[in-house]
Design a protein around this motif. Sequence first.
Motif, PDB file in Angstrom:
ATOM      1  N   LEU A   1       0.853  -1.193   0.000  1.00 64.67           N
ATOM      2  CA  LEU A   1       0.000   0.000   0.000  1.00 64.67           C
ATOM      3  C   LEU A   1       0.881   1.233   0.000  1.00 64.67           C
ATOM      4  CD1 LEU A   1      -2.735   1.418   0.187  1.00 64.67           C
ATOM      5  CD2 LEU A   1      -2.618   1.167   2.685  1.00 64.67           C
ATOM      6  N   ARG A   2       0.660   2.086  -0.984  1.00 58.91           N
ATOM      7  CA  ARG A   2       1.417   3.331  -1.110  1.00 58.91           C
ATOM      8  C   ARG A   2       0.436   4.500  -1.216  1.00 58.91           C
ATOM      9  NH1 ARG A   2       4.452   2.358  -5.708  1.00 58.91           N
ATOM     10  NH2 ARG A   2       3.159   3.558  -7.119  1.00 58.91           N
TER      11      ARG A   2
ATOM     12  N   THR B   1      -8.501   7.201   6.753  1.00 60.08           N
ATOM     13  CA  THR B   1      -9.803   6.685   6.324  1.00 60.08           C
ATOM     14  C   THR B   1      -9.636   5.603   5.268  1.00 60.08           C
ATOM     15  OG1 THR B   1     -10.908   8.780   6.795  1.00 60.08           O
ATOM     16  CG2 THR B   1     -12.003   7.305   5.250  1.00 60.08           C
ATOM     17  N   ILE B   2      -8.752   5.822   4.315  1.00 60.87           N
ATOM     18  CA  ILE B   2      -8.500   4.843   3.255  1.00 60.87           C
ATOM     19  C   ILE B   2      -8.015   3.519   3.844  1.00 60.87           C
ATOM     20  CG2 ILE B   2      -6.902   4.289   1.368  1.00 60.87           C
ATOM     21  CD1 ILE B   2      -7.174   7.249   0.505  1.00 60.87           C
ATOM     22  N   ILE B   3      -7.092   3.588   4.774  1.00 58.95           N
ATOM     23  CA  ILE B   3      -6.567   2.364   5.393  1.00 58.95           C
ATOM     24  C   ILE B   3      -7.674   1.618   6.134  1.00 58.95           C
ATOM     25  CG2 ILE B   3      -4.961   1.488   7.139  1.00 58.95           C
ATOM     26  CD1 ILE B   3      -3.109   3.851   6.360  1.00 58.95           C
TER      27      ILE B   3
ATOM     28  N   GLY C   1     -11.117  -6.451   4.196  1.00 63.18           N
ATOM     29  CA  GLY C   1     -10.162  -7.549   4.306  1.00 63.18           C
ATOM     30  C   GLY C   1      -8.957  -7.433   3.412  1.00 63.18           C
ATOM     31  N   LEU C   2      -8.735  -6.268   2.833  1.00 59.19           N
ATOM     32  CA  LEU C   2      -7.624  -6.083   1.896  1.00 59.19           C
ATOM     33  C   LEU C   2      -6.404  -5.577   2.667  1.00 59.19           C
ATOM     34  CD1 LEU C   2      -9.585  -4.520  -1.102  1.00 59.19           C
ATOM     35  CD2 LEU C   2      -9.147  -6.925  -0.583  1.00 59.19           C
TER      36      LEU C   2
ATOM     37  N   GLY D   1       3.892  -5.367   4.894  1.00 57.73           N
ATOM     38  CA  GLY D   1       4.870  -4.337   5.226  1.00 57.73           C
ATOM     39  C   GLY D   1       4.213  -3.058   5.711  1.00 57.73           C
ATOM     40  N   THR D   2       4.997  -2.012   5.759  1.00 58.26           N
ATOM     41  CA  THR D   2       4.500  -0.724   6.225  1.00 58.26           C
ATOM     42  C   THR D   2       3.905   0.080   5.070  1.00 58.26           C
ATOM     43  OG1 THR D   2       6.675   0.281   5.882  1.00 58.26           O
ATOM     44  CG2 THR D   2       6.227  -0.642   8.058  1.00 58.26           C
ATOM     45  N   VAL D   3       3.011   0.980   5.416  1.00 57.68           N
ATOM     46  CA  VAL D   3       2.451   1.884   4.408  1.00 57.68           C
ATOM     47  C   VAL D   3       3.534   2.877   3.986  1.00 57.68           C
ATOM     48  CG1 VAL D   3       0.658   3.584   3.907  1.00 57.68           C
ATOM     49  CG2 VAL D   3       0.175   1.661   5.450  1.00 57.68           C
ATOM     50  N   GLU D   4       3.679   3.074   2.690  1.00 57.88           N
ATOM     51  CA  GLU D   4       4.650   4.048   2.171  1.00 57.88           C
ATOM     52  C   GLU D   4       3.916   5.328   1.776  1.00 57.88           C
ATOM     53  OE1 GLU D   4       8.011   3.684   0.363  1.00 57.88           O
ATOM     54  OE2 GLU D   4       8.567   1.686   1.092  1.00 57.88           O
TER      55      GLU D   4
END
Length: 304
Positions: free
Chosen positions: A49-50, A66-68, A75-76, A80-83
């Motif tokens: 996720l970027r 909100t998007i996250i 369930g998506l 790793g970490t969000v960039e």
Amino acid sequence: MPSQRHIEHGPAVVGRFAPTPSGPLHFGSLLAALASWLDVRSKGGRWLLRIEDIDPPRCPPGASDTIIKQLDAFGLYHDGTVEYQHDHDSDYQTALDALVEGGMAYPCSCSRKEWRHFSIYPGWCRHGPLHPERDVAWRLRTDIGVPDVCWQDRRLGHQSWSLPALGDVVLKRRDGLWAYQLAVVVDDARQGITDIVRGADLLDNTPWQIRLQQALGYTTPRYLHLPLVVAANGQKLSKQNMAPALPLQDHAVRPLLHEALTLLGQSPEPALRHASVSNQLSAAINSWRPHFLVSHNVQQTTSN
């Protein structure tokens, strides 16, 4: 120019979802995220996720969070970490410097008003800014090298586009902000993205991006451009067209996820319509068939 970038470790497939946090996700966003997620998960790959937040005026506070939450509700989950693009200014500058050194990028002092009677920017500054006293944007030269960019789209088949007909796209804006075309190419290469699944509204961006990949020595990912989702009035679902935001409540998420899978041509069992998100996604991973994607724009049938 930088040397060719190779993926030496990790799974063979790495996908991503890269929304602009200009507002919450809508149903069209869900289809893009879901198709990308399923395509990667069905191959045992990693899904990243970027957040593409290089245009701060378009990104209200809290939109990324909100998007996250919306992706999690469906369930998506990402690996790793969000960039965040705002952390990679130096990467974009390094790439632009390499393009300038290779004669592929140039400073442009022209305003949009000055070339408004042309369908594309006419390249007036290719050999030096017409107005040296002004701030400049930076553009990609499309008048040198092989004019046609070709690739095999996984849904649409062979693609061949004339780059000069598209024009010299902006890589860095006059206000100093980075433009989408350069940032997305640099980020995809840096993250080792192998497979890009996105809407067909971005199809005409792909020739510029492939030319940039070639100029910078990056590997070109595989592309799959999805049919667009339209509302009852025929307009593409988008934030600009006030498409409703995706819900967070489980009772609303379940039927909407089922509808999304149906519109992706995956024919989920009707009995799964109210099944848990995890059960729907497990079944969808096992039965994912990208060649079942419909070949035309689709209309959302459920109101959320």
